[in-house]
Enzyme design. Structure first.
Site: not given
Length: 358
Positions: A239, A247, A252, A256, A282
């Site tokens: 991850d 973020n 956010h 993405d 993630e």
């Protein structure tokens, strides 16, 4: 006048199907013309018929070779094949009806005229094929009209011939209607099938990154674990480091984008066909059938380097921590992933941006 809408380009699969179907039609035409040529002399069909069959055989051989060597020319070959069939068939039909007045029937070649509709709908889009078919039918109907205008339609023998001609024209209408309807149903079926396949793929793909989702990964991993342990199986679970901070700092939407670029970078670093997807949030998972722990660690290092090299248009350095686990004989899916997850957190506790094996 409003311009006509452009015809849609056929897909690669549709082009391949059309070419192969056309090759099958030409091959059947070759077989029939060759057979007719073999029996022409024993049955005393005459030199003109034999010569015609010989020319047809040569034409079909050349067209088959053309399609085999130049696959993309299938439309041109089909159009030529259609033109020869249509012109010859209509001419023979006109000669039998208007010149010979059907003394010897409609002529053997006239019975092959429906093949022109088959070729038309194989080679051209439905709208063009329908137009070509209607034009051929119009030529036949015109010949029938000229025959009726000759003033002999009331004779007894001509009444039987008129019934025959009407039946022939009606059969051609039936052929054209069938191909139009079949094409319509085929397009609807293909569209429904494509939509169903798209929905099915969407159920096993992550909408954000376009890679496999958790459901697909679980199916892959569970399937491999249920097989006999003839070869090793390893997983790489990783991850993004400090993703919450990304973020919080960049928003956010940019988070993405980081996930999308990470998935793309990992896909590029893996061999084609490697089982890879987004496990959730993630977290990502790579499944490596046939790979032991040492090989899996090498793959994990490639992933780590690929993610670290991704450029961003902001002051940002994205890294990942990775955990590697090789499945034990008879081990369940949850257990393998738990050990990989423990290794992942060991990598985080050791300073992040590194690989740890269970």
């Amino acid at each position: 006048m409003l311009p006509l809408p452009a015809l849609p380009e056929p897909t690669a699969h549709e082009q391949q199907f059309r070419r192969q179907a056309l090759m099958a039609v030409v091959a059947v035409s070759l077989a029939t013309s060759a057979f007719g040529l073999m029996v022409a002399y024993p049955l005393n069909w005459g030199p003109s018929v034999a010569t015609g069959l010989a020319l047809l055989t040569v034409k079909n051989v050349l067209f088959l070779l053309w399609l085999q060597v130049f696959a993309r020319h299938y439309v041109l070959v089909g159009a030529l094949h259609l033109a020869i069939l249509a012109v010859t068939g209509v001419a023979k039909f006109a000669h039998a009806v208007l010149v010979e007045e059907m003394v010897r029937g409609l002529g053997s070649y006239s019975y092959w005229l429906p093949l022109t509709y088959v070729v038309a709908f194989l080679v051209f889009p439905a709208r063009v094929a329908t137009g070509v078919s209607v034009a051929i039918f119009a030529a036949l109907a015109t010949i029938f009209g000229l025959w009726l205008s000759g003033g002999q339609a009331l004779a007894e023998s001509q009444q039987a011939n008129s019934a025959l001609l009407v039946q022939v024209l009606l059969s051609h209408v039936t052929f054209i209607s069938f191909f139009v309807l079949f094409g319509l149903l085929q397009r609807r079926y293909v569209g429904a099938l494509a939509a169903a396949q798209s929905e099915a793929r969407a159920g096993y793909l992550d909408a954000l990154t376009g890679v496999a989702n958790r459901r697909q990964l679980a199916l892959w991993l569970g399937g491999h674990l249920q097989r006999e342990a003839r070869e090793p199986l390893s997983v790489v679970l990783f991850d993004l480091d400090r993703f919450k901070q990304i973020n919080d700092t960049h928003g956010h939407d940019y988070g993405d984008e980081v996930l999308r670029r990470t998935a793309a970078a990992v896909t590029g670093a893996l061999r084609r066909g490697t089982l890879f997807g987004r496990w959730g949030g993630e977290e990502f998972l790579v499944i490596l059938p046939g790979a032991g722990a040492a090989e899996a660690q090498g793959v994990a290092e490639r992933i780590r380097a690929a993610v670290a090299d991704v450029p961003y248009d902001r002051v940002l350095q994205v890294t990942v921590s990775l955990g590697v686990a090789q499945a034990l004989p008879g081990e369940r899916l949850e257990s393998v992933l738990k050990r990989a997850d423990d290794a992942l957190y060991a990598a985080k506790h050791a300073g992040r941006n590194q690989v740890k094996a269970a």
